[in-house]
Design an enzyme around this catalytic site. Sequence first.
Site, PDB file in Angstrom:
ATOM      1  CB  SER A   1     -17.389  -4.693 -30.650  1.00 43.58           C
ATOM      2  OG  SER A   1     -18.446  -5.408 -31.245  1.00 43.58           O
TER       3      SER A   1
HETATM    4  C1  LIG Z   1     -20.186  -7.068 -33.822  1.00 39.01           C
HETATM    5  S1  LIG Z   1     -20.329  -8.772 -34.113  1.00 39.01           S
HETATM    6  C2  LIG Z   1     -20.228  -9.488 -32.513  1.00 39.01           C
HETATM    7  C3  LIG Z   1     -18.985  -9.180 -31.782  1.00 39.01           C
HETATM    8  C4  LIG Z   1     -18.721 -10.038 -30.584  1.00 39.01           C
HETATM    9  N1  LIG Z   1     -19.740  -9.897 -29.560  1.00 39.01           N
HETATM   10  C5  LIG Z   1     -17.340  -9.799 -29.995  1.00 39.01           C
HETATM   11  O1  LIG Z   1     -16.950 -10.530 -29.108  1.00 39.01           O
HETATM   12  O2  LIG Z   1     -16.612  -8.905 -30.441  1.00 39.01           O
HETATM   13  C6  LIG Z   1     -22.045  -8.955 -34.465  1.00 39.01           C
HETATM   14  C7  LIG Z   1     -22.469 -10.379 -34.736  1.00 39.01           C
HETATM   15  O3  LIG Z   1     -23.885 -10.435 -34.706  1.00 39.01           O
HETATM   16  C8  LIG Z   1     -24.261 -11.509 -35.533  1.00 39.01           C
HETATM   17  N2  LIG Z   1     -25.686 -11.436 -35.824  1.00 39.01           N
HETATM   18  C9  LIG Z   1     -26.319 -10.586 -36.669  1.00 39.01           C
HETATM   19  N3  LIG Z   1     -27.636 -10.870 -36.697  1.00 39.01           N
HETATM   20  C10 LIG Z   1     -27.847 -11.908 -35.851  1.00 39.01           C
HETATM   21  C11 LIG Z   1     -28.997 -12.658 -35.459  1.00 39.01           C
HETATM   22  N4  LIG Z   1     -30.209 -12.407 -35.969  1.00 39.01           N
HETATM   23  N5  LIG Z   1     -28.830 -13.661 -34.566  1.00 39.01           N
HETATM   24  C12 LIG Z   1     -27.616 -13.953 -34.054  1.00 39.01           C
HETATM   25  N6  LIG Z   1     -26.477 -13.274 -34.410  1.00 39.01           N
HETATM   26  C13 LIG Z   1     -26.598 -12.277 -35.290  1.00 39.01           C
HETATM   27  C14 LIG Z   1     -23.339 -11.355 -36.745  1.00 39.01           C
HETATM   28  O4  LIG Z   1     -23.224 -12.588 -37.458  1.00 39.01           O
HETATM   29  C15 LIG Z   1     -22.044 -10.896 -36.093  1.00 39.01           C
HETATM   30  O5  LIG Z   1     -21.149 -11.962 -35.940  1.00 39.01           O
END
Ligand SMILES: C[S@@+](CC[C@H](N)C(=O)[O-])C[C@H]1O[C@@H](n2cnc3c(N)ncnc32)[C@H](O)[C@@H]1O
Length: 320
Positions: A74
Amino acid sequence: MTTDDSQAATKLRATMVSELHDLGAIRSESVAAAVATVPRHLFAPGAPLEDAYAADNPLVIKRDVNGKALSSMSAAHIQVVMLEQAGIEAGMRVLEIGSGGYNAALLAEIVGEQGRVTTVDIDPEIVERAGACLRSTGYDHIDVVLADAEEGVPANAPYDRIIVTAGAWDIPPAWLEQLSPDGRIVVPLRLKGVTRTIAFYCDGEGGLISRSYGPCGFVPFQGAGSTGRGAPVLMRGGSFAYRTSRENEETGGYETGVIAHGPSAEQIADRYVESLRRWAREHHRRGAATIRYLPKSAAVPAPSSGLIIKRHGAVVVSWP
Ligand SMILES: C[S@@+](CC[C@H](N)C(=O)[O-])C[C@H]1O[C@@H](n2cnc3c(N)ncnc32)[C@H](O)[C@@H]1O
């Protein structure tokens, strides 16, 4: 990575910290220190240093077969905004939903040695990648868990803070069950086609009440809690209207418009425009609304109007 690269990275990191200050995103010493310490570029291997340290740009890590982003690092700006909303203190137990590594490292810096950070992701590739980045940068005491976060991570609960980093449509019961009574959840929540990062506190009656919120955009939640994405549309008979926006070169900002189709396109567009104008007149004050989340299990009776119905409860937005 050459020495020059690492010197350049240190310089770019300092510039990013000062930009985040100027933008009003960094507000606390602890968040400033964490951003100044964690080598963000090492969580974006292969990306140009300038891109890794751009304050306002996310870096896409994985796309689906149609090219839509499934996972990204992000933008630093929104990460910092959410960390400040969360008000994390040394020694806290924090759950991050959606991994990447970088944000978990920031959390680890803030909670310090007495705290505990758990990060969970649904995608095995992302878990593998985040774990590798965290180990190689020395943040190997963070628990990186592979699971659908619809169920939270019960093994490490309760949490003082839960930070959700994927666009959620609802607040699953597990998150409330795993939150300390004086805890906070910061979550990008979809509300009628827009997403707001909301800092929710427990209201003492089984529900949540907002303290702050702001605009944001996130990759969608997957797994059991996923939903189709939508946009707010006004429909009457065989006609429909939706909102759009375009850059206004004179003001340097954006202007909102409405596009309508169907036999009563003009009337339905007028109606939509009038409701946008009413919103702008009466409600367009940043931070003015109170947003409540009432789970089905809450003791509080839901109001009869102004409800946005979700699967596990309802959201109530009220304006002073
Ligand atoms: C924007 S990214 C995370 C960015 C991260 N927090 C960083 O350090 O930049 C969003 C993440 O949420 C995960 N995600 C989506 N749905 C999810 C779920 N139901 N449970 C766990 N993770 C999930 C996706 O696989 C993705 O890797």
